[in-house]
Design an enzyme around this catalytic site. Structure first.
Site, PDB file in Angstrom:
ATOM      1  N   THR A 196       0.823  -1.223   0.000  1.00 18.10           N
ATOM      2  CA  THR A 196       0.000   0.000   0.000  1.00 18.10           C
ATOM      3  C   THR A 196       0.847   1.260   0.000  1.00 18.10           C
ATOM      4  OG1 THR A 196      -0.200   0.126   2.418  1.00 18.10           O
ATOM      5  CG2 THR A 196      -1.853  -1.197   1.238  1.00 18.10           C
ATOM      6  N   LEU A 234      -2.697   5.506  -0.417  1.00 17.45           N
ATOM      7  CA  LEU A 234      -4.115   5.114  -0.378  1.00 17.45           C
ATOM      8  C   LEU A 234      -4.186   3.641   0.031  1.00 17.45           C
ATOM      9  CD1 LEU A 234      -5.507   6.971  -3.497  1.00 17.45           C
ATOM     10  CD2 LEU A 234      -5.799   7.534  -1.080  1.00 17.45           C
ATOM     11  N   HIS A 235      -3.980   3.386   1.301  1.00 11.36           N
ATOM     12  CA  HIS A 235      -3.908   2.020   1.809  1.00 11.36           C
ATOM     13  C   HIS A 235      -5.204   1.230   1.531  1.00 11.36           C
ATOM     14  CE1 HIS A 235      -0.302   3.267   4.006  1.00 11.36           C
ATOM     15  NE2 HIS A 235      -0.975   4.275   4.494  1.00 11.36           N
ATOM     16  N   ASP A 236      -6.313   1.714   2.069  1.00 15.28           N
ATOM     17  CA  ASP A 236      -7.555   0.923   2.046  1.00 15.28           C
ATOM     18  C   ASP A 236      -8.133   0.689   0.655  1.00 15.28           C
ATOM     19  OD1 ASP A 236      -8.703   2.433   5.166  1.00 15.28           O
ATOM     20  OD2 ASP A 236      -7.341   0.756   4.784  1.00 15.28           O
TER      21      ASP A 236
END
Ligand code: RIB
Ligand code: CA
Length: 315
Positions: A196, A234-236
């Protein structure tokens, strides 16, 4: 590819908000059976308020939202002040409050009831601490064999963490919950910081998003600008993008263990690579390590442009 039926378990949070918007904009690939909320970036009830606000912003009041656990299983989490997500969790932009209400059912019971009603059909997508998922497995262990699979954002298998104990935030908030879920034997795909961190928002990407941005995109961009100042990854959204286009990602199989020692690297995840997906009796996780970040960003840009704002936002 058959449409995925999913429950998004989240702690909005700006990148959670982008993940939710991406899922809302992808009805051909994803059916959101429900959204559950948990303590994480901000408190739960604040994460519930934010999930409602994001759904209202995107005219998706039809998707039921269930409030979940407001503390980790073992160690309470002392909510600190503003984070990269802002004091309110959505960049302190004054996003209007929703007029629709959260469901009466608890998130843990919703997860259990849905899995029992639709065995083998549901993908769980935790993108915050895993407290709700763990509590569901503890309360009703039989669901472990009935969950289609889990795709989650959390951990750092082969790279540094993002907290003081070198853990990744979601696992650090509730490592005991993560240990329960990661040892459950459920088919699992992990989107840790290994991948991520490559989903970053550069200035050029912000400039592209800005071009001909709709009111809802302008709000999303403003959230990300606030967030990007502290953490441009933008991990999620990586979890949702995987369900839309798995070819964006590559990974390896590993057994993941969680350090629950308060005196140690609390919440740190350690990976042991396995061959042929066999973990000698331990749960094996498919750990995503690579992403085509340009194709990922173009997907997010294209899909966010499909969203239609609420009437007041369009005014
Ligand atoms: O470490 C990143 C994760 O922690 C993301 O899910 C972000 O929303 C925060 O919850
Ligand atoms: Ca999150």
């Amino acid at each position: 590819m058959a449409k995925r039926r999913i429950i998004i378990d989240c702690d909005p949070g700006v990148d959670d908000a982008i993940a939710l918007l991406l899922a809302f904009a992808s009805p051909d690939e994803i059916e959101i059976v429900g959204i559950t909320t948990v303590i994480g970036n901000v408190s739960q009830p604040a994460t519930t308020r934010n999930a409602l606000r994001i759904a209202a912003m995107a005219n998706r009041q039809d998707i039921p939202i269930y409030a979940g656990c407001s503390r980790p299983i073992i160690l309470p989490h002392e909510q600190r002040g503003a984070s990269v997500h802002g004091t309110d969790g959505l960049g302190d932009l004054g996003v209007p409050d929703a007029t629709h209400a959260v469901q009466d059912h608890h998130a843990v019971d919703f997860i259990i009831d849905t899995i029992l009603r639709e065995p083998g059909q549901i993908t769980l997508c935790p993108i915050g601490p895993m407290t709700n998922i763990a509590m569901a497995l503890i309360k009703e262990p039989s669901i472990a064999a009935k969950i289609r699979d889990i795709a989650f954002m959390g951990g750092a298998a082969f790279s540094a963490g993002n907290t003081a104990t070198d853990a990744e935030f979601n696992i650090w908030i509730d490592p005991h919950a993560a240990q329960v879920v990661l040892s459950s034997g459920i088919p699992m795909t992990m989107f840790g910081l290994d991948v991520t961190r490559h989903a970053t928002l550069t200035q050029a990407r912000f400039d592209q998003l800005d071009r001909d941005a709709s009111p809802i995109m302008q709000t999303a961009i403003a959230m990300m600008r606030h967030y990007g100042g502290g953490d441009a990854s933008l991990h999620d959204p990586c979890v949702i993008a995987f369900l839309i286009d798995p070819t964006l990602f590559r990974g390896v199989d590993a057994v993941i263990e969680v350090d629950c020692d308060e005196a140690g690297s609390y919440g740190r995840t350690r990976a042991t690579l396995v061959e042929n997906g066999r973990g000698q009796g331990q749960s094996v996780c498919h750990v995503i390590t690579e992403v085509d970040d340009e194709r990922l960003f173009q997907l997010i840009d294209r899909r966010l442009r499909l969203l239609r704002p609420t009437q007041e936002m369009a005014a």
